[in-house]
Design a protein around this motif. Structure first.
Motif, PDB file in Angstrom:
ATOM      1  N   THR A 124      -6.944  17.397   9.185  1.00  0.00           N
ATOM      2  CA  THR A 124      -5.680  17.434   8.462  1.00  0.00           C
ATOM      3  C   THR A 124      -4.862  18.629   8.965  1.00  0.00           C
ATOM      4  N   GLN A 125      -3.587  18.363   9.212  1.00  0.00           N
ATOM      5  CA  GLN A 125      -2.754  19.364   9.888  1.00  0.00           C
ATOM      6  C   GLN A 125      -2.613  20.629   9.047  1.00  0.00           C
ATOM      7  N   THR A 126      -2.623  21.758   9.708  1.00  0.00           N
ATOM      8  CA  THR A 126      -2.472  23.049   9.044  1.00  0.00           C
ATOM      9  C   THR A 126      -1.059  23.184   8.478  1.00  0.00           C
ATOM     10  N   ILE A 127      -0.961  23.700   7.261  1.00  0.00           N
ATOM     11  CA  ILE A 127       0.328  23.904   6.594  1.00  0.00           C
ATOM     12  C   ILE A 127       0.575  25.409   6.464  1.00  0.00           C
ATOM     13  N   ASP A 128       1.770  25.880   6.861  1.00  0.00           N
ATOM     14  CA  ASP A 128       2.039  27.319   6.787  1.00  0.00           C
ATOM     15  C   ASP A 128       2.475  27.735   5.384  1.00  0.00           C
ATOM     16  N   ALA A 129       2.802  29.007   5.228  1.00  0.00           N
ATOM     17  CA  ALA A 129       3.126  29.559   3.906  1.00  0.00           C
ATOM     18  C   ALA A 129       4.374  28.936   3.303  1.00  0.00           C
ATOM     19  N   GLY A 173       0.816  -1.201   0.000  1.00  0.00           N
ATOM     20  CA  GLY A 173       0.000   0.000   0.000  1.00  0.00           C
ATOM     21  C   GLY A 173       0.848   1.249   0.000  1.00  0.00           C
ATOM     22  N   THR A 174       0.212   2.380   0.315  1.00  0.00           N
ATOM     23  CA  THR A 174       0.905   3.665   0.293  1.00  0.00           C
ATOM     24  C   THR A 174       0.529   4.489   1.523  1.00  0.00           C
ATOM     25  N   THR A 175       1.362   5.492   1.793  1.00  0.00           N
ATOM     26  CA  THR A 175       1.107   6.431   2.874  1.00  0.00           C
ATOM     27  C   THR A 175       0.552   7.719   2.288  1.00  0.00           C
ATOM     28  N   TYR A 176      -0.428   8.320   2.955  1.00  0.00           N
ATOM     29  CA  TYR A 176      -1.010   9.574   2.487  1.00  0.00           C
ATOM     30  C   TYR A 176      -0.080  10.747   2.820  1.00  0.00           C
ATOM     31  N   SER A 177      -0.125  11.758   1.986  1.00  0.00           N
ATOM     32  CA  SER A 177       0.762  12.905   2.176  1.00  0.00           C
ATOM     33  C   SER A 177       0.289  13.832   3.290  1.00  0.00           C
ATOM     34  N   ASP A 178      -1.006  13.867   3.568  1.00  0.00           N
ATOM     35  CA  ASP A 178      -1.535  14.784   4.581  1.00  0.00           C
ATOM     36  C   ASP A 178      -1.322  14.239   5.985  1.00  0.00           C
ATOM     37  N   PRO A 179      -0.571  14.942   6.839  1.00  0.00           N
ATOM     38  CA  PRO A 179      -0.525  14.555   8.248  1.00  0.00           C
ATOM     39  C   PRO A 179      -1.822  14.972   8.949  1.00  0.00           C
ATOM     40  N   MET A 222     -22.533  13.152  14.306  1.00  0.00           N
ATOM     41  CA  MET A 222     -21.115  13.363  14.057  1.00  0.00           C
ATOM     42  C   MET A 222     -20.959  13.954  12.659  1.00  0.00           C
ATOM     43  N   THR A 223     -19.972  14.829  12.487  1.00  0.00           N
ATOM     44  CA  THR A 223     -19.805  15.507  11.205  1.00  0.00           C
ATOM     45  C   THR A 223     -18.392  15.306  10.682  1.00  0.00           C
ATOM     46  N   PHE A 224     -18.315  15.239   9.374  1.00  0.00           N
ATOM     47  CA  PHE A 224     -17.044  15.105   8.665  1.00  0.00           C
ATOM     48  C   PHE A 224     -17.090  16.161   7.566  1.00  0.00           C
ATOM     49  N   SER A 225     -16.291  17.228   7.720  1.00  0.00           N
ATOM     50  CA  SER A 225     -16.385  18.399   6.849  1.00  0.00           C
ATOM     51  C   SER A 225     -15.106  18.586   6.050  1.00  0.00           C
ATOM     52  N   SER A 226     -15.247  19.239   4.902  1.00  0.00           N
ATOM     53  CA  SER A 226     -14.049  19.583   4.131  1.00  0.00           C
ATOM     54  C   SER A 226     -14.279  20.878   3.370  1.00  0.00           C
ATOM     55  N   ASP A 227     -13.180  21.611   3.167  1.00  0.00           N
ATOM     56  CA  ASP A 227     -13.169  22.752   2.260  1.00  0.00           C
ATOM     57  C   ASP A 227     -11.802  22.766   1.584  1.00  0.00           C
ATOM     58  N   ASP A 228     -11.437  23.889   0.970  1.00  0.00           N
ATOM     59  CA  ASP A 228     -10.178  23.922   0.228  1.00  0.00           C
ATOM     60  C   ASP A 228      -8.947  23.837   1.116  1.00  0.00           C
ATOM     61  N   ASN A 229      -9.139  23.947   2.442  1.00  0.00           N
ATOM     62  CA  ASN A 229      -7.999  23.886   3.358  1.00  0.00           C
ATOM     63  C   ASN A 229      -7.806  22.518   3.993  1.00  0.00           C
ATOM     64  N   GLY A 230      -8.759  21.609   3.826  1.00  0.00           N
ATOM     65  CA  GLY A 230      -8.605  20.276   4.386  1.00  0.00           C
ATOM     66  C   GLY A 230      -9.867  19.741   5.012  1.00  0.00           C
ATOM     67  N   ILE A 231      -9.698  18.727   5.863  1.00  0.00           N
ATOM     68  CA  ILE A 231     -10.814  17.989   6.478  1.00  0.00           C
ATOM     69  C   ILE A 231     -10.859  18.283   7.970  1.00  0.00           C
ATOM     70  N   ALA A 262      -8.657  26.006  12.439  1.00  0.00           N
ATOM     71  CA  ALA A 262      -8.983  24.957  11.457  1.00  0.00           C
ATOM     72  C   ALA A 262     -10.453  24.581  11.500  1.00  0.00           C
ATOM     73  N   LEU A 263     -11.110  24.835  12.637  1.00  0.00           N
ATOM     74  CA  LEU A 263     -12.531  24.519  12.768  1.00  0.00           C
ATOM     75  C   LEU A 263     -13.385  25.298  11.760  1.00  0.00           C
ATOM     76  N   SER A 264     -12.816  26.353  11.202  1.00  0.00           N
ATOM     77  CA  SER A 264     -13.544  27.121  10.187  1.00  0.00           C
ATOM     78  C   SER A 264     -13.871  26.273   8.967  1.00  0.00           C
ATOM     79  N   ARG A 265     -13.162  25.150   8.790  1.00  0.00           N
ATOM     80  CA  ARG A 265     -13.448  24.272   7.645  1.00  0.00           C
ATOM     81  C   ARG A 265     -14.863  23.711   7.695  1.00  0.00           C
TER      82      ARG A 265
END
Length: 531
Positions: free
Chosen positions: A226-231, A177-183, A200-209, A246-249
């Motif tokens: 999904t962990q926040t990534i800086d600039a 198998g493979t490992t996902y890139s998103d921590p 229970m909710t599972f949400s996503s937008d352009d910044n992640g899950i 991140a909860l804004s997602r």
């Protein structure tokens, strides 16, 4: 350390359930774990309907229900809008039309308490360092709490030791198998959250899950995102402020008031190429890992343990051939493959971010939301009630829409003999096979058939199979009398089992149908003998 019939390596939920299953079936078991205690910060929390059924058979479901948080609805949100809500209350053939959220370490402790009451000792701070197999047993080399090296020989060994399994490595089994890139980030928190506690909710937008899952305790939730990534492209160390941002997602106004420890981790989708080498097996995360989409992982491991447990017990007791154990690979590897694929597709769909296919995804989710039968099927799949072993070598036949390999439905019936509402599963054996005969109408030959089957079972499989009769006809219940327990289904809630005429179902201890077909003794004997 005495030599057990089965050595279990790993005391997570899978290993503990396997130990409980084997113990109740009379198998001498040893369970070891390298850790000193259950790990308090672990990923899994959701227990689905099928798992709750298994835990009921082990005698621990009531405590789980009393301590856990009931969840009825799973909602998927994208771009700050509800897209699909799966309501598990549509599940009408189980005693558990819902999930239960409870931290994994609490599930483990409840199972440990159960094992302790039944005299099973958990050997902690004990590490497996070597395995040597022969045709008659497996010698395991262990490092004990005081640092000594010790060996024991078991008839069988089961590796339930997680994604970094020592057992799997010692066997040389590939973990493809493979490992996902998103921590990912995980924490438990107190949150001022406006949605109902049964959702229970599972949400996503352009910044992640971002997943928000209710836990036992006032305003307590598990947060997974999904962990926040800086600039500069680097992961941002998680803090309460980061979790709040991140909860804004989700698009839902909420406030995180406090958090417990944060844990960061990487996800993978992998499956062992084989679940068995000789007398050594893999189960749970040692055999398969995948994304947390739908809360499938812990539940999949529990089902592995239940499936393997009764088969090992039957072989050790001597009434089933050793070849029965071949069906573990055939049945569970296929189910594992299906779950790994399903959870991958679900997580990938939620992580499309700027991908133009996200609009198609939203259309598909909207279509599912508008289709009640599709949502019902999805509830069955997520609850793992739909998992079936159809087409594998160890099951056979079909009758009334049910196939060998299917899970036996568990309708509520008002039993006309006991005059009490009872679940069908509660009237069947939990520690052996049940031969369930169905009789939709009076049949003068039925008492003779029952006597013949009773004599055959007592002679060839003493104590291994119990006989039950299910009928909507009071005349049948009167005619049969005392020799066999009768379930009088006057409300016809179990009609699916006898609508196609008189039938026989051999129900395995894991509540899956081994044989479905006409009540012919020769066919039933052929199935039970494995020929």
């Amino acid at each position: 350390m005495p030599h057990p019939q089965v050595l279990i390596v790993g005391a997570g939920p899978t290993g503990l359930v396997l130990a409980a299953q084997l113990n109740r079936l009379g198998v001498d078991t040893r369970i070891i774990d390298k850790h000193a205690a259950p790990l308090e910060l672990t990923k899994s929390a959701a227990l689905h309907a099928r798992t709750l059924e298994h835990l009921r058979d082990l005698g621990v479901a009531d405590r789980i229900l009393a301590e856990g948080q009931r969840v009825d609805v799973l909602t998927l949100r994208t771009s700050h809008r509800d897209r699909l809500s799966v309501d598990f209350r549509v599940l009408d053939n189980t005693a558990y039309p819902h999930l239960v959220d409870i931290p994994q370490y609490r599930t483990e402790q409840i199972l440990i308490d159960h094992l302790t009451r039944h005299g099973v000792t958990l050997h902690r701070n004990t590490t497996l360092v070597g395995l040597t197999s022969t045709d008659s047993g497996v010698t395991a080399t262990l490092t004990t709490p005081n640092g000594d090296t010790e060996t024991l020989t078991a008839q069988w060994v089961v590796g339930c030791d997680g994604a970094h399994s020592t057992v799997r490595d010692l066997l040389g089994i590939d973990f493809d198998g493979t490992t996902y890139s998103d921590p990912w980030v995980l924490c438990d928190a107190v949150v001022d959250w406006p949605l109902p506690r049964n959702e229970m909710t599972f949400s996503s937008d352009d910044n992640g899950i971002y997943g928000v899952f209710p836990l036992p305790g006032q305003r307590r939730f598990r947060l997974a995102y999904t962990q926040t990534i800086d600039a500069t492209g680097r992961p941002v160390p998680p803090t309460r402020n980061d979790a709040q941002a991140a909860l804004s997602r989700t698009g839902i106004p909420a406030t995180i008031e406090s958090t417990d420890r944060f844990w960061t981790f990487n996800l993978a989708r992998k499956q062992a190429t084989s679940y068995r080498v000789g007398r050594v097996f893999l189960a749970g995360d040692a055999a398969h890992v995948h994304t947390p989409f739908g809360g499938q992982g812990l539940n999949l491991g529990v089902a592995d343990a239940i499936n393997l447990g009764w088969k090992l017990a039957a072989v050790i007791a001597g009434w089933a051939p050793t070849a029965l154990l071949d069906s573990y690979q055939a049945e569970r590897h296929r189910i594992g493959q299906q779950v790994v694929r399903f959870t991958h597709l679900g997580a990938e769909a939620m992580l499309l971010r700027g991908d133009p296919r996200r609009h198609l995804r939203d259309l598909v989710l909207a279509g599912l939301q508008a289709n009640a039968p599709a949502r019902r099927l999805l509830a069955h799949r997520l609850s793992q009630l739909a998992h079936s072993y159809r087409g594998t070598a160890g099951v056979t036949g079909r009758k009334g829409g049910l196939h060998g390999g299917d899970r036996l439905p568990d309708p509520m019936l008002f039993d006309g003999i006991t005059h009490q509402p009872q679940r069908l599963h509660d009237r069947l054996a939990t520690d052996r096979h049940t031969l369930l005969l169905t009789a939709p109408k009076p049949d003068p030959t039925l008492p003779t058939q029952i006597n013949t089957l009773t004599d055959t079972l007592a002679r060839r499989w003493p104590g291994a199979v119990e006989l039950r009769l299910l009928t909507p006809a009071w005349q049948v219940a009167q005619a049969v009398g005392a020799p066999v327990p009768v379930l009088l289904d006057r409300g016809r809630t179990a009609q699916k089992l006898y609508d196609a005429g008189a039938a026989a179902f051999v129900i395995r201890p894991d509540r899956h149908i081994g044989y479905a077909g006409p009540p012919k003794p020769t066919r039933i004997e052929r199935y039970l003998s494995g020929s």
